[in-house]
Design an enzyme around this catalytic site. Structure first.
Site, PDB file in Angstrom:
ATOM      1  N   ASN A 134       0.833  -1.192   0.000  1.00  0.00           N
ATOM      2  CA  ASN A 134       0.000   0.000   0.000  1.00  0.00           C
ATOM      3  C   ASN A 134       0.862   1.233   0.000  1.00  0.00           C
ATOM      4  OD1 ASN A 134      -0.340   1.895   2.507  1.00  0.00           O
ATOM      5  ND2 ASN A 134       0.165  -0.128   3.324  1.00  0.00           N
ATOM      6  N   GLY A 192      -0.320   6.806   2.198  1.00  0.00           N
ATOM      7  CA  GLY A 192       0.334   8.091   2.459  1.00  0.00           C
ATOM      8  C   GLY A 192      -0.357   8.918   3.529  1.00  0.00           C
ATOM      9  N   ASN A 250      -2.768   6.606  16.447  1.00  0.00           N
ATOM     10  CA  ASN A 250      -1.472   6.529  15.792  1.00  0.00           C
ATOM     11  C   ASN A 250      -1.096   7.936  15.332  1.00  0.00           C
ATOM     12  OD1 ASN A 250       0.063   6.299  13.056  1.00  0.00           O
ATOM     13  ND2 ASN A 250       0.397   4.324  14.019  1.00  0.00           N
ATOM     14  N   ASN A 279       4.172   6.899  15.311  1.00  0.00           N
ATOM     15  CA  ASN A 279       4.525   6.244  14.054  1.00  0.00           C
ATOM     16  C   ASN A 279       5.792   6.879  13.487  1.00  0.00           C
ATOM     17  OD1 ASN A 279       4.663   5.113  11.541  1.00  0.00           O
ATOM     18  ND2 ASN A 279       2.575   5.626  10.929  1.00  0.00           N
ATOM     19  N   CYS A 333       6.360   5.103   8.943  1.00  0.00           N
ATOM     20  CA  CYS A 333       5.526   5.032   7.738  1.00  0.00           C
ATOM     21  C   CYS A 333       6.396   5.166   6.502  1.00  0.00           C
ATOM     22  CB  CYS A 333       4.465   6.125   7.731  1.00  0.00           C
ATOM     23  SG  CYS A 333       3.475   6.056   6.218  1.00  0.00           S
ATOM     24  N   LYS A 385       6.007   2.822  17.279  1.00  0.00           N
ATOM     25  CA  LYS A 385       5.919   1.806  16.210  1.00  0.00           C
ATOM     26  C   LYS A 385       7.197   1.812  15.378  1.00  0.00           C
ATOM     27  CE  LYS A 385       2.666  -0.100  12.850  1.00  0.00           C
ATOM     28  NZ  LYS A 385       1.312   0.043  12.276  1.00  0.00           N
ATOM     29  N   ILE A 408       5.994  -5.128  13.506  1.00  0.00           N
ATOM     30  CA  ILE A 408       6.682  -4.224  12.589  1.00  0.00           C
ATOM     31  C   ILE A 408       5.675  -3.401  11.777  1.00  0.00           C
ATOM     32  CG2 ILE A 408       8.727  -5.646  12.323  1.00  0.00           C
ATOM     33  CD1 ILE A 408       7.571  -6.727   9.689  1.00  0.00           C
ATOM     34  N   GLY A 442       0.774  -8.318   5.308  1.00  0.00           N
ATOM     35  CA  GLY A 442       0.145  -9.617   5.066  1.00  0.00           C
ATOM     36  C   GLY A 442       1.077 -10.753   5.456  1.00  0.00           C
TER      37      GLY A 442
END
Lengths: 304, 272
Positions: free
Chosen positions: A69, A72, A99, A127, A130, A165, A191, A217
């Site tokens: 993904n 953004g 988050n 976060n 990202c 994170k 993660i 996934g």
């Protein structure tokens, strides 16, 4: 009755099952499918200081046993969250974590300070990982110095539970984990997605508008498990494990590797009821193995 | 006409707000092969179907495919409340849709539904439905609703060749059916927007679903003739219910989820 309750330092969860940010909306999207009060906690969408439109379409590509993904951090900003969204969701009988993301340290600090004032938000997940924002985001989480500096600055204004994170896109995740622990992080979650890309050979074009994106996934689960286990052996603060958890068996594996709680992300897209099923499945596993307390399973991996 | 449209729109929003999304196992009743790569799957709900509106879609779980990880979003082709069935019009494209094409009577199919918004339903108007390729999927159920609301319905299908001009009798139930073929083997030769009906007749509403270039051409025709036009978009999506923010489309009000704020959009709201 087995005990499913766990504690992330001062933060009590009725069970170890949480949702991963960016896969669960604000929880509202799942109210038709599950009873949110059955979960240990929910992580709402990545929130930034200012409104973000996110990246252009296409933002998603299906890959073997996973997906990429490049959303953004599309969100309406922290003020909108506090004013419009928080009043709608604050009654949920579960821990609601926000988050928090940003491009510069000041944005993280201001966002965290505003969320600190919300009575029914007991924790934030910082976060610093990202992969889908041009500046900031993952850049903070890929060096010890920058990870430490953002955690230190947020720690000064944020008085409740501070979860950080972590990015897997680093050479040694234990060094980052130790750096954020030293600056006062209460827990770490790991993660975030692995940086990846997908190409359409026929058109010779990337499948994502941003070329690269974050892989999630089951494809990432072995990497995530390894990192949870490494971090478990490196820090003293609790760990929240995530990365490709699709069922209770996966969740138990993360707990055995050292996670006190787990987050379910991508699986929510495929089965919007998966979180409740994992709670039930963990309980069944414990009964089957005659384990009275989930805490006895944390880090209970038997190497020999 | 615009005021009428607004009224309908507001009613629809209230209606959709009360629509609960479900995840349920369906039983496959039959699979009808239409041609080499298209088929219709009739699936029966085990509980009474909720209200399903034209333009809405389902997200189906594909089993036993090594390369299919996510659900497959599919337009609702038809709903038969007497039989308690939903019909899905599917084109075999990748492994996921091929696996769906192997489902047999009695097989189980897990479905998340009903998803998305809906086409507006005017009253007593002259309506044109333009479909191309697999995009014809939602038009049959739309034609039924339009006819029931007293509209005159013309369905115009654009296909490659005669063998792709399928289910024409089904559309005839609800109005006029016209076809263009790229090779000229059936109907008029060319694309739907080149059909002579567009010169001959004046329409009050246009509804379309199909490949983006076709929908853009239909949108351009509608805009030139000042006809309200709604299009159904087919963006790649992960969840189908507004959680992942992957399927966004650029609108005049910023990025919107195709799955929850669409798939049906008025062309005036799109940056086309």
């Amino acid at each position: 009755m087995v005990n499913l309750g766990v504690k992330l330092k001062d933060l009590s969860l009725k069970n170890p099952v949480m949702t991963a940010s960016g896969t669960f909306g604000f929880g509202e999207e799942f109210e038709d499918f599950i009873d949110l009060s059955n979960l240990g906690g929910i992580l709402v969408k990545g929130t930034t200081r200012h409104h973000r439109e996110g990246n252009p379409y296409p933002r998603m590509a299906e890959t073997p046993s996973g997906m990429l993904n490049a959303v953004g951090l599309q969100n309406k900003g922290v003020e909108n969250f506090c004013k419009d969204i928080y009043p709608r969701i604050k009654h949920y009988d579960t821990n609601i974590l926000v988050n928090v993301s940003g491009s510069v340290i000041e944005d993280y600090v201001e966002t965290a300070a505003m969320i600190n004032e919300l009575e029914h938000i007991p924790a934030i997940e910082l976060n610093i990982s990202c992969p889908n924002v041009k500046e900031g985001g993952m850049a903070f989480g890929t060096s010890c110095a920058s990870a430490a500096s953002v955690v230190k600055a947020v720690r000064e204004v944020y008085k409740k539970h501070l979860m950080v994170k972590l990015s897997p896109n680093v050479t040694d995740i234990t060094e980052i984990a130790k750096a954020v622990e030293a600056e006062g992080a209460d827990s770490v979650s790991l993660i975030n997605t692995l940086l990846g890309m997908a190409i359409d050979a026929e058109t010779r074009k990337p499948l994502l508008s941003t070329v690269t994106g974050g892989l999630s996934g089951p494809a990432v689960k072995p990497v995530a498990l390894r990192m949870v286990w490494q971090v478990f052996n490196a820090v003293n603060i609790p760990i929240v494990g995530l990365g490709g958890i699709m069922n209770a068996k996966d969740a138990i594996e993360f707990i055995l590797a050292g996670a006190t709680a787990i987050q379910i992300g991508t699986a929510n897209f495929i089965d919007p009821q998966v979180t409740e099923k994992v709670v039930v499945g963990i309980e069944e596993y414990m009964k089957r193995h005659n384990v009275q307390d989930i805490n006895d399973l944390i880090g209970a991996l038997q190497i020999q | 006409m615009n005021y009428l449209c607004l009224d309908l729109f507001l009613t629809d929003i209230i209606l959709l707000g009360t629509m609960k999304k479900l995840v349920q196992d369906f039983e496959v009743l039959q699979r009808k092969e239409l041609n080499d790569d298209h088929f219709v799957l009739d699936v029966k709900a085990l509980e009474p179907l909720p209200e399903i509106r034209p333009g809405q879609f389902v997200n189906v779980l594909v089993k036993d495919s090594n390369t299919t990880f996510l659900r497959r979003p599919l337009s609702i082709h038809f709903v038969d409340y007497e039989r308690n069935t939903i019909s899905l019009y599917i084109k075999k494209i990748g492994d996921g849709t091929k696996k769906l094409g192997e489902l047999k009577e009695g097989d189980s199919l897990n479905i998340v539904y009903p998803l998305g918004n809906q086409y507006s339903i005017p009253n007593n108007a002259n309506t044109l439905l333009v479909g191309g390729g697999c995009g014809v999927a939602p038009l049959l159920y739309l034609a039924k609703h339009l006819k029931e609301a007293g509209n005159n319905v013309t369905t115009l299908l654009g296909v490659r060749s005669e063998k792709d001009a399928v289910e024409l009798d089904a559309y005839k139930e609800y109005g006029n059916i016209l076809v263009t073929t790229e090779d000229g083997s059936f109907g008029e030769k060319g694309y739907p927007t080149q059909h002579s009906i567009l010169e001959k007749e004046k329409f009050d509403y246009v509804f379309t679903c199909g490949p983006e270039p076709m929908m853009k051409a239909v949108a351009a025709y509608s805009a030139q003739n000042n006809i309200p036009c709604e299009v159904s978009l087919e963006n790649t999506m992960a969840c189908g219910f507004g959680a992942c923010l992957c399927c966004v489309t650029e609108t005049t009000e910023g990025n919107k989820c195709t799955c929850t704020e669409g798939p049906v959009f008025n062309i005036n709201d799109l940056k086309w």
